[in-house]
Design an enzyme around this catalytic site. Sequence first.
Site, PDB file in Angstrom:
ATOM      1  N   HIS A 133       0.826  -1.200   0.000  1.00 14.36           N
ATOM      2  CA  HIS A 133       0.000   0.000   0.000  1.00 14.36           C
ATOM      3  C   HIS A 133       0.860   1.249   0.000  1.00 14.36           C
ATOM      4  O   HIS A 133       1.863   1.331   0.713  1.00 14.36           O
ATOM      5  CB  HIS A 133      -0.942   0.000   1.202  1.00 14.36           C
ATOM      6  CG  HIS A 133      -2.032  -1.018   1.078  1.00 14.36           C
ATOM      7  ND1 HIS A 133      -2.614  -1.325  -0.121  1.00 14.36           N
ATOM      8  CD2 HIS A 133      -2.630  -1.803   1.997  1.00 14.36           C
ATOM      9  CE1 HIS A 133      -3.548  -2.249   0.076  1.00 14.36           C
ATOM     10  NE2 HIS A 133      -3.568  -2.554   1.347  1.00 14.36           N
ATOM     11  N   ASP A 187     -11.900   0.353   4.985  1.00 13.60           N
ATOM     12  CA  ASP A 187     -13.160   0.835   4.423  1.00 13.60           C
ATOM     13  C   ASP A 187     -14.230   0.988   5.486  1.00 13.60           C
ATOM     14  O   ASP A 187     -15.072   1.881   5.399  1.00 13.60           O
ATOM     15  CB  ASP A 187     -13.633  -0.110   3.314  1.00 13.60           C
ATOM     16  CG  ASP A 187     -12.882   0.123   2.016  1.00 13.60           C
ATOM     17  OD1 ASP A 187     -13.132   1.162   1.372  1.00 13.60           O
ATOM     18  OD2 ASP A 187     -12.042  -0.709   1.654  1.00 13.60           O
ATOM     19  N   ARG A 212      -9.898   4.920  -2.388  1.00 10.70           N
ATOM     20  CA  ARG A 212      -9.242   3.965  -1.510  1.00 10.70           C
ATOM     21  C   ARG A 212      -9.014   4.591  -0.140  1.00 10.70           C
ATOM     22  O   ARG A 212      -8.768   5.791  -0.017  1.00 10.70           O
ATOM     23  CB  ARG A 212      -7.909   3.511  -2.111  1.00 10.70           C
ATOM     24  CG  ARG A 212      -8.086   2.625  -3.329  1.00 10.70           C
ATOM     25  CD  ARG A 212      -6.796   1.952  -3.692  1.00 10.70           C
ATOM     26  NE  ARG A 212      -6.937   1.100  -4.858  1.00 10.70           N
ATOM     27  CZ  ARG A 212      -7.409  -0.136  -4.840  1.00 10.70           C
ATOM     28  NH1 ARG A 212      -7.787  -0.676  -3.699  1.00 10.70           N
ATOM     29  NH2 ARG A 212      -7.512  -0.835  -5.953  1.00 10.70           N
ATOM     30  N   ARG A 262      -5.545 -11.840  -4.191  1.00  7.79           N
ATOM     31  CA  ARG A 262      -6.775 -11.119  -3.838  1.00  7.79           C
ATOM     32  C   ARG A 262      -7.398 -10.515  -5.089  1.00  7.79           C
ATOM     33  O   ARG A 262      -6.699  -9.990  -5.959  1.00  7.79           O
ATOM     34  CB  ARG A 262      -6.495 -10.010  -2.822  1.00  7.79           C
ATOM     35  CG  ARG A 262      -7.787  -9.277  -2.392  1.00  7.79           C
ATOM     36  CD  ARG A 262      -7.534  -8.302  -1.261  1.00  7.79           C
ATOM     37  NE  ARG A 262      -6.934  -7.058  -1.675  1.00  7.79           N
ATOM     38  CZ  ARG A 262      -7.306  -5.840  -1.245  1.00  7.79           C
ATOM     39  NH1 ARG A 262      -8.296  -5.724  -0.369  1.00  7.79           N
ATOM     40  NH2 ARG A 262      -6.687  -4.761  -1.637  1.00  7.79           N
ATOM     41  N   ARG A 310      -5.040  -4.511   8.860  1.00  6.82           N
ATOM     42  CA  ARG A 310      -4.734  -3.268   9.576  1.00  6.82           C
ATOM     43  C   ARG A 310      -3.785  -2.409   8.761  1.00  6.82           C
ATOM     44  O   ARG A 310      -2.890  -2.906   8.096  1.00  6.82           O
ATOM     45  CB  ARG A 310      -4.064  -3.573  10.922  1.00  6.82           C
ATOM     46  CG  ARG A 310      -4.961  -4.256  11.921  1.00  6.82           C
ATOM     47  CD  ARG A 310      -4.145  -4.936  13.027  1.00  6.82           C
ATOM     48  NE  ARG A 310      -3.083  -4.087  13.551  1.00  6.82           N
ATOM     49  CZ  ARG A 310      -3.225  -3.211  14.546  1.00  6.82           C
ATOM     50  NH1 ARG A 310      -4.419  -3.060  15.107  1.00  6.82           N
ATOM     51  NH2 ARG A 310      -2.212  -2.490  14.973  1.00  6.82           N
ATOM     52  N   GLU A 344     -15.543  -5.793   4.787  1.00  5.26           N
ATOM     53  CA  GLU A 344     -14.876  -4.497   4.904  1.00  5.26           C
ATOM     54  C   GLU A 344     -15.757  -3.374   5.448  1.00  5.26           C
ATOM     55  O   GLU A 344     -15.280  -2.541   6.202  1.00  5.26           O
ATOM     56  CB  GLU A 344     -14.321  -4.085   3.537  1.00  5.26           C
ATOM     57  CG  GLU A 344     -13.328  -5.096   2.977  1.00  5.26           C
ATOM     58  CD  GLU A 344     -12.817  -4.718   1.609  1.00  5.26           C
ATOM     59  OE1 GLU A 344     -11.983  -3.807   1.516  1.00  5.26           O
ATOM     60  OE2 GLU A 344     -13.260  -5.335   0.623  1.00  5.26           O
TER      61      GLU A 344
END
Length: 928
Positions: free
Chosen positions: A148, A588, A758, A428, A626, A548
Amino acid sequence: MPNGIGREPLSELIHLLGDLLGTVISEQAGENAFALEERVRELAKLARDEQGNAESDAAAHELGSLVSSLDLAQSHTLIKAFTTYFGLVNLAEQHERLRILRQREAEDRPVRESVEDAIAQLRANGVEAHEIQKLLDHLVVKPVFTAHPTESRRRSLLEKLRNISRMIDQLEAPTVLPRERRDTEGRLRSEITGIWQAHELRDVRLTVLDEVKKGLYFCEQTLLRIIPHIYRDLHEALRRHYPDHAWHVPPVLRFGSWIGGDRDGNPNVTPEVTLETFKLLRLRALHEYAGAIENLGQNLTPSLHVVPCSPELQATLDEYARHFPRLAEVLARRTPFEPYRQFCSYIREKLQNSVAYTQSFQPAWGREHPGLDAPTRYAAGSELLNDLRIMDRSLRANKGESIADGLLADVIRQVEVFGLHLMALDIRQHSERHTTALAEVLAAAAVCDAYTALSEAERVALLSRELQSGRPLIPARPSYSDETRETIATFRLIHAVLEQFSPNATHTYIISMTRGASDLLAVLLLAKEATLYSRGKWSQLDVVPLFETREDLANAPQIMEDLFALPAYREHLTLRGNHQEVMVGYSDSNKLAGFLPASWALYSAQRSLCEVADRAGISLELFHGRGGAIGRGGGPANHAILAQPAGTVRGRLKLTEQGEVISDRYGHPGIAARHLQQVLSAVLLASAPHTTPAVDPRWEAAVGELAEHAFGAYRGLVEDQDFLPYFHGATPIDELSSLKIGSRPARRKQSDRLEDLRAIPWVFAWMQSRHTLPGWYGLGTAVEAYLAEDRDKRLVLLQTMYHEWPFWRTTLDNAQMVLAKADLHIAELYSELVTDRAVRARMWQRIADEYARTERAVCAIAGVERLLDRTPTLQRSIQRRNPYVDPLSYIQIALLRRLRDGATSDPTLEEAVLLTVNGIAAGLRNTG
């Protein structure tokens, strides 16, 4: 001086590094540039002193005017100066943590939150040795690295900071000589100059494979080095506190990755990229082991002239001599009486053959392939482990226990933990991609022309029939849309990798935005079509739902209960050992519901999911998604583990390590070892029998009521028609999309909806603008509403909860930290970037009022006068950083105003803005 730094080590070290940086600034940018930096720093400090008085107001006004008047070259120099300073301060604080840890270890008692501390507590609580052994036998702690985009530092900079860290170690050595100190300070200055002369930003956006290599950096530089020491500490702690038990310590720590496997919203993660990721991971492991085996061969020198070896080792040597006749001839001449050195040479040869196979591997689908079995190379880590254990058994059988407990034991631990795959790669994808692909497949196979129009119950019924049917749905060479063919190719790649390349490379398929049981059945059916699943025979993938949003978390227990009742899905679970992994998303849920409602939804969902699994006889493993910031589930990991609902950890913990958190936690071996010890300690305490007290139902009822109030306040904010204009104006969200720190787009879809943004840039933008809103908004209104009735009694209840309930204490402490990192004075300056004055005034006042309410509420419940009074070290760290973060914020505001006022794009100006983003991220830490 005794410690080489001074009587106040942290202050002295920061002073030393700051002086060296000042010298570099003067040398590289000139005395005027250094004088400007000093003046800006002085004004920032004055503006901080007693905010609100005439002197501080004048200093703040002068600071704003000064940075607004700077040209781009001057701004760039200031940005570089403060950003470089933060890199050095972060290192200094890491070393202070390690210095204090060493002091505590020297006291010869368990260090708080260490593995030994946990074992000591378990012994004191009456937990028996056999109970701990039973826990260890199924204990799995698995950090999972993700790519990320909140780590904005380049790998070259990380390497320079690592070099500086080593030099600080040399300065802190108790026997450092004056000439050695002078030499080290000279090399420090050289490295800082190198940082100054390097370009801070990437010229091109990172590719996925660049991100993979960056993740590998932390594996090779840190994890592989520290793992043997962590296991040794665990084993010694067990023997010290339970000396009469013969302990077996299995590989309880494992590591995973999403980098190269996470394709949700990232079109750059293709099957080809995922294949290259598998190969890079395996090659890194093979190269590391080849080096370790070479060292081992030099270390294992027992000679047959002195001591025999085991018949097992000799028989294996004879077998390898037949497979490698040329090498056998060489060894017969060089080391004829040193069987362990010979054995290491054969292992190294097999590793080199494995490298060659890995480099040339191409998956075969629908055609013959020789498979994994080959006596001249390693197919799996278990084969390498077998060879290493042959040597271990031989040494122990021939008075070589102390030799076996040395370097060989370390290599065995590394292979136990990392295998040949290094890190298991999770795959994913978004649930919509599977739905779209199956709709096309089912229509082409004349099974269903309108799959997407079916109700959830109809989808479940159809998919259950197809899972229990023997007919294939997808031809060997499908002619579907590009997206559907890519989805099918991903499943076929997984099958080929597991069967032909690396049997432990991947076993987890995660479904983003899971909304119903059909989402899991869809993935299982696609797996069946790729022969990853065969009814009654095998199932090679854990199908993992990711819940989420607040609504999805609330529905999760019922969805899983429905799944567990489906014969078609239970057949798959039987083949997976009746084990189910469920992922819960912190990002989210927080973005759409707010900090407290999301925290409570996650808590409630985990407890209910465990109850559902227990009723169904299923072993449940929770995977915690997390982030680094509080607004994405961040905060101290060990506190978060102990704050989980009682009975939900159960000796199995999987959690993501994201963005800048990876470099903060794993950039220095000592910090990484401390972090993993804290995590292991918390998992042991949260999982052991007789150690978790029951939670008072009144406490849970109180948080449930608070969460509803907070949800109303938060949704009232984000649904306000003026909120998005304020967000885009008062934060650098639009400019962040240009920062080349990740391969993923900032939005899942091209839209202005909050749902499609996001969570990472959402939190990142609020942190940059010093609002830190995702980590606290709504909490103040919730507490105020809750205390409106019977205030004194209810406040006492909330205070009792804070002192006695880890969940509530961790929630409030996380809010304290993010509130302390906010700065309303700076945030108000950002708000002035909003062009509509009425929107700006109304929304800013709303946010400022809620901040004040939340600060009052948190301080009242925690029983403190100021935020973080109970954690003075963190409080001082934030206070120390603020005068250096503030100038960057002032500069960023001035540059954003100039950029947004420009009629045409200005690449140089855009670059300067992005440089401030890097600097503020380094200063605030835990930013995304």
